[in-house]
Enzyme design. Sequence first.
Site, short mmCIF file in Angstrom:
data_model
loop_
_atom_site.label_atom_id
_atom_site.label_comp_id
_atom_site.label_asym_id
_atom_site.label_seq_id
_atom_site.Cartn_x
_atom_site.Cartn_y
_atom_site.Cartn_z
N GLU A 256 89.49 -28.59 -37.79
CA GLU A 256 90.45 -28.47 -36.68
C GLU A 256 91.81 -28.00 -37.18
OE1 GLU A 256 89.65 -28.89 -33.35
OE2 GLU A 256 87.66 -28.89 -34.26
N TRP A 288 91.97 -10.78 -11.11
CA TRP A 288 92.12 -12.21 -10.87
C TRP A 288 92.40 -12.48 -9.39
CZ3 TRP A 288 90.63 -14.75 -15.03
CH2 TRP A 288 90.86 -14.20 -16.29
N TRP A 364 93.67 -20.97 -24.89
CA TRP A 364 93.50 -20.45 -23.53
C TRP A 364 92.69 -19.15 -23.54
CZ3 TRP A 364 93.64 -21.85 -18.67
CH2 TRP A 364 94.25 -23.07 -18.36
#
Length: 436
Positions: A256, A288, A364
């Site tokens: 991580e 979108w 993201w």
Amino acid sequence: MDVNVFWFRRDLRLEDNAGLYHALKKDKPVLPVFIFDTDILDQLDNKADLRVEFIHSALEKLQQQLTENGTTLEVYHGKPLQVFKQLLSTYNIGTVFTNHDYEPYAIARDNAVRKLLQDNGVAFDTFKDQVIFEKNEVMKDDGRPYTVFTPYSKRWLATLDDHHTVGYPVKRHLSNFFHQPAKQLPSLASIGFRPGSQPFPDAIPDDNTLRQYEKQRDFPALEGTTRIGVHLRFGTISIRDLVRRAAALSPVYLKELVWREFYQMILWHFPHVGQGKAFRPEYDHINWRDNEADFERWCNGTTGYPIVDAGMRELSATGFMHNRVRMITASFLSKHLLIDWRWGEAWFAEKLLDYELASNNGNWQWAAGTGCDAAPYFRIFNPTLQAKKFDPKLEYIRKWIPELNSLDYPQPVVAHEFARQRCLEAYSKALKNVYP
């Protein structure tokens, strides 16, 4: 008053601080400085922003340590250029020392400060401190940057040696600070903020958390993660110390930390990702929906999907969201609601206590399928199945949604199968327009 200056930024500690160590070893006494940067603070709408409070709390601890060593932290509130003009008029500065920062604003700020200092005959020396490997230190054999995590992580781990995690012995040189009486730190109120109501996580995770990390990290009802992202963000913990402990106790947790450095490297080599662009430009052609009412339901935790809503409420209430739930909520926004991932990136940037541009953007784009090492766009999390798998007893969900199974809890904002098909069609159409 001949001094060198150490400029604290994302390194709010004395222990194992690279730039501070190099400053204290030089021939002039070191004046420690921190700037509450109004170019950053003026953009924060929430005057109870937990990050500002965290910084203030870290400065209080730092000030206590400094006063014990006969010096004081000089804290300023303003634009860095103006602060350094004031410092130049007050002190005869030989060198300003600080640690590297890799975000676009920080690079521009440092370039401007460097020019000002150089114009006044002052050196500006910066050092690597917040990562183990930076910039070009982990590259492909052909000299190009990695764009896929797995081979990057293998090279990162193969490159790691004991000397990369040796700490900087700052304590040996604490007598080299510039000695003066303690100065009062500005209060939160004096810089336009007020305290929140959340306690901050400990800076050092216990050994058992690291040992159990692989088994427990995906279950949000457990205290199975370290929660030290904010300490990495502001440098109240040493990355070298953390990597040493992770390497000994949890290879999965160490991975991580490698992800964090991967995204730092991506931002450095591909700065367009920090400027609102998809890593893969073809994904900027997605049509979108960007429905504002749906976005508001997502932000407020009222989508009708319990695992999503629990995560969003946890974020708003605490500034934290569990890692697994971050993936679920991000996927839901971009793929179920077909809302531009940049809207979600900005919301997380406003709310997350541990916000870092590189990691936030990278994660993201991973969730939306637009990034360098992204989840394929056709892999769409089913929030109901995710909840059954990772919160089977509904402990996490019920904690944040007390009205679950009552008439007060809303119906789903969209049906999963319908949303999945709509997403596949939108992504497929965008890519066909690029690759007919």
